[in-house]
Design an enzyme around this catalytic site. Structure first.
Site, mmCIF file in Angstrom:
data_model
loop_
_atom_site.group_PDB
_atom_site.id
_atom_site.type_symbol
_atom_site.label_atom_id
_atom_site.label_comp_id
_atom_site.label_asym_id
_atom_site.label_seq_id
_atom_site.Cartn_x
_atom_site.Cartn_y
_atom_site.Cartn_z
ATOM 1 N N GLY A 10 0.839 -1.207 0.000
ATOM 2 C CA GLY A 10 0.000 0.000 0.000
ATOM 3 C C GLY A 10 0.864 1.243 0.000
ATOM 4 N N ARG A 82 -4.098 -16.676 -13.327
ATOM 5 C CA ARG A 82 -5.472 -17.059 -13.653
ATOM 6 C C ARG A 82 -5.476 -18.297 -14.550
ATOM 7 N NH1 ARG A 82 -10.354 -13.982 -13.833
ATOM 8 N NH2 ARG A 82 -11.794 -14.895 -15.339
ATOM 9 N N ASP A 115 5.671 -4.315 6.088
ATOM 10 C CA ASP A 115 6.096 -5.629 6.583
ATOM 11 C C ASP A 115 5.981 -6.731 5.519
ATOM 12 O OD1 ASP A 115 3.365 -5.429 6.696
ATOM 13 O OD2 ASP A 115 3.152 -6.249 8.714
ATOM 14 N N THR A 137 5.038 2.500 6.017
ATOM 15 C CA THR A 137 3.640 2.168 6.286
ATOM 16 C C THR A 137 3.009 3.279 7.094
ATOM 17 O OG1 THR A 137 2.120 0.806 7.594
ATOM 18 C CG2 THR A 137 4.413 0.692 8.233
ATOM 19 N N ASP A 139 0.713 2.692 9.033
ATOM 20 C CA ASP A 139 0.288 2.055 10.287
ATOM 21 C C ASP A 139 1.365 2.116 11.377
ATOM 22 O OD1 ASP A 139 -1.964 1.405 8.937
ATOM 23 O OD2 ASP A 139 -1.547 -0.733 8.746
ATOM 24 N N ASP A 141 3.734 0.062 12.014
ATOM 25 C CA ASP A 141 3.820 -1.213 12.727
ATOM 26 C C ASP A 141 5.083 -2.016 12.404
ATOM 27 O OD1 ASP A 141 3.134 -1.844 10.153
ATOM 28 O OD2 ASP A 141 1.344 -3.002 10.638
ATOM 29 N N ARG A 183 -4.448 -2.414 10.873
ATOM 30 C CA ARG A 183 -5.050 -3.755 10.942
ATOM 31 C C ARG A 183 -4.557 -4.550 12.140
ATOM 32 N NH1 ARG A 183 -4.900 -7.429 6.437
ATOM 33 N NH2 ARG A 183 -5.701 -5.764 5.165
HETATM 34 O O1 F6P Z 1 -0.920 0.292 4.647
HETATM 35 C C1 F6P Z 1 -1.547 -0.666 5.469
HETATM 36 C C2 F6P Z 1 -2.996 -0.464 5.381
HETATM 37 O O2 F6P Z 1 -3.160 0.897 5.524
HETATM 38 C C3 F6P Z 1 -3.863 -1.215 6.400
HETATM 39 O O3 F6P Z 1 -4.096 -0.531 7.588
HETATM 40 C C4 F6P Z 1 -5.126 -1.413 5.620
HETATM 41 O O4 F6P Z 1 -5.853 -2.505 6.122
HETATM 42 C C5 F6P Z 1 -4.605 -1.665 4.264
HETATM 43 O O5 F6P Z 1 -3.465 -0.854 4.121
HETATM 44 C C6 F6P Z 1 -5.586 -1.415 3.160
HETATM 45 O O6 F6P Z 1 -4.931 -1.562 1.948
HETATM 46 P P1 F6P Z 1 -5.624 -1.709 0.528
HETATM 47 O O7 F6P Z 1 -7.039 -1.229 0.635
HETATM 48 O O8 F6P Z 1 -4.786 -0.865 -0.367
HETATM 49 O O9 F6P Z 1 -5.559 -3.150 0.185
#
Ligand code: F6P
Length: 358
Positions: A10, A82, A115, A137, A139, A141, A183
């Site tokens: 992300g 796929r 991570d 990140t 987050d 984390d 998360r």
């Molecule tokens: O970057 C981590 C995070 O922000 C999590 O907290 C969240 O669950 C996730 O990304 C969502 O990512 P995406 O919607 O891009 O799959």
């Protein structure tokens, strides 16, 4: 020396500042720099690999997103393919990836990711890839580093939202439950909730009880404070379960979310107060990085180039205040960084009357 840079997982505000600093500091050493598009896709023939010059990174440090684009569906060890019947199987495409990197003359890789991406980087390193990681990140984390870039921007966005929710919640005597990302770790909820004056903060690290949250809201109500703001991390368990929102694409982790709505419904039933919920979602991942994130990202980018020069393969750069140091990626992957309940921020929150629902 020819190096390559990739951004995976992300996105987070500050990615472009890392790219810019890594490119400029590498060019300064007389190296050539390539950008791998969309995580590792560019090395799997699914996207491009482009040269990165000074012009390509000019004026990008303040921009959100990543000029190299990204994906959280491109794990080359478990690449989803796929089948004719529409189903997917997972295939290890790392031999192909290593061959392509070799054919492009890539001598080292700077890989910027969270991570998940760092775990992939560690496995590629064990397979012989010369790489250095940069932790990313919103987050916050990732272990081994005081913080990651993107977190400060996400917290600022969440605080801005809480400030706005305060006025409307107060006008209507409502309880508004706001869900933020996180998360496994509740850092965004904790920091934005404390700085934004939330009345309750619910995070995965602290077991909470909906009745305790309701008691807190009704206690405020009895004192004449008829509204309340609850901030919840998406990974906080409701009745022992993590909420799952929508379908994931093949190769993608489960999409955590939806807990705010469940909490708002429960509070409304239990207290009789009017409740609303809001999922802040990807707003937290977008927009301009704050000054703090831009600076940290820039320092990480410069330090990553230095780690390459020092052949710190299998290391990631980390903030260990006041320094940026290389640490083995395996060290960072040992534990997931979570909110420590004895931390001063948690204790401060309790001291000023914020409920954790426990
Ligand atoms: O970057 C981590 C995070 O922000 C999590 O907290 C969240 O669950 C996730 O990304 C969502 O990512 P995406 O919607 O891009 O799959």
């Amino acid at each position: 020396m020819r190096i390559a840079i990739s951004t995976g997982g992300g996105d987070a505000p500050g990615l472009n500042a890392v790219i810019r600093a890594a490119v400029l500091s590498a060019l300064d050493r007389g190296w050539h720099v390539l950008g791998i598009k969309r995580g590792y896709m560019g090395l799997l023939g699914e996207d491009e690999v482009i040269p990165l010059s000074r012009d390509d990174v000019r004026g990008i440090a303040h921009l959100g997103g990543t000029i190299l684009r990204t994906t959280n569906r491109g794990n080359p060890f478990n690449y989803p393919v796929r089948q004719p019947d529409g189903s997917f199987i997972e295939v290890d495409r790392t031999d192909e990836l290593m061959d392509n990197a070799r054919n492009l003359g890539i001598e080292a890789l700077i890989t910027i990711g969270g991570d998940g991406s760092l775990a992939i980087a560690q496995k590629l390193h064990e397979k012989g890839m010369r790489l250095v990681g940069v932790p990313k990140t919103i987050d916050n984390d990732v272990s081994g580093t005081v913080t990651t870039f993107g977190f400060d921007t996400a917290v600022a966005t969440a605080i801005d939202a809480i400030d706005k929710l305060h006025t409307t919640a107060q006008s209507h005597d409502r309880v508004i439950v706001m869900e933020v990302m996180g998360r496994d770790s509740g850092f965004i909820a904790l920091h934005s909730g404390v700085a934004g004056n939330a009345h309750a903060i619910l995070i995965p690290e602290i077991n909470w009880d909906i009745d305790k949250v309701c008691q807190h809201i009704m206690h405020r109500d009895a004192l004449g404070k008829k509204f309340a703001i609850v901030v919840v991390a998406e990974g906080a368990r409701f009745e022992g379960e993590v909420g799952v929102m929508g379908e994931s694409m093949p190769g993608q982790a489960i999409r955590v979310g939806g807990v705010a709505d469940r909490i708002a419904r429960a509070i409304q039933i239990k207290t009789g107060k009017e409740c609303r919920s809001l999922v802040l979602g990807h707003l937290q991942r977008g927009g301009m990085p704050t000054g703090y994130d831009r600076l940290l990202a820039t320092r990480f980018g410069g330090a990553a180039t230095e780690a390459v020069a020092n052949k710190k393969w299998g290391h990631m750069v980390a903030l260990q205040t006041p320094h940026i140091v290389p640490i083995p990626i395996v060290e960072a992957l040992k534990d997931h960084k979570t909110v420590d309940q004895s931390h001063d921020t948690v204790r401060t929150a309790r001291r000023i009357g914020i409920s954790f629902g426990d």
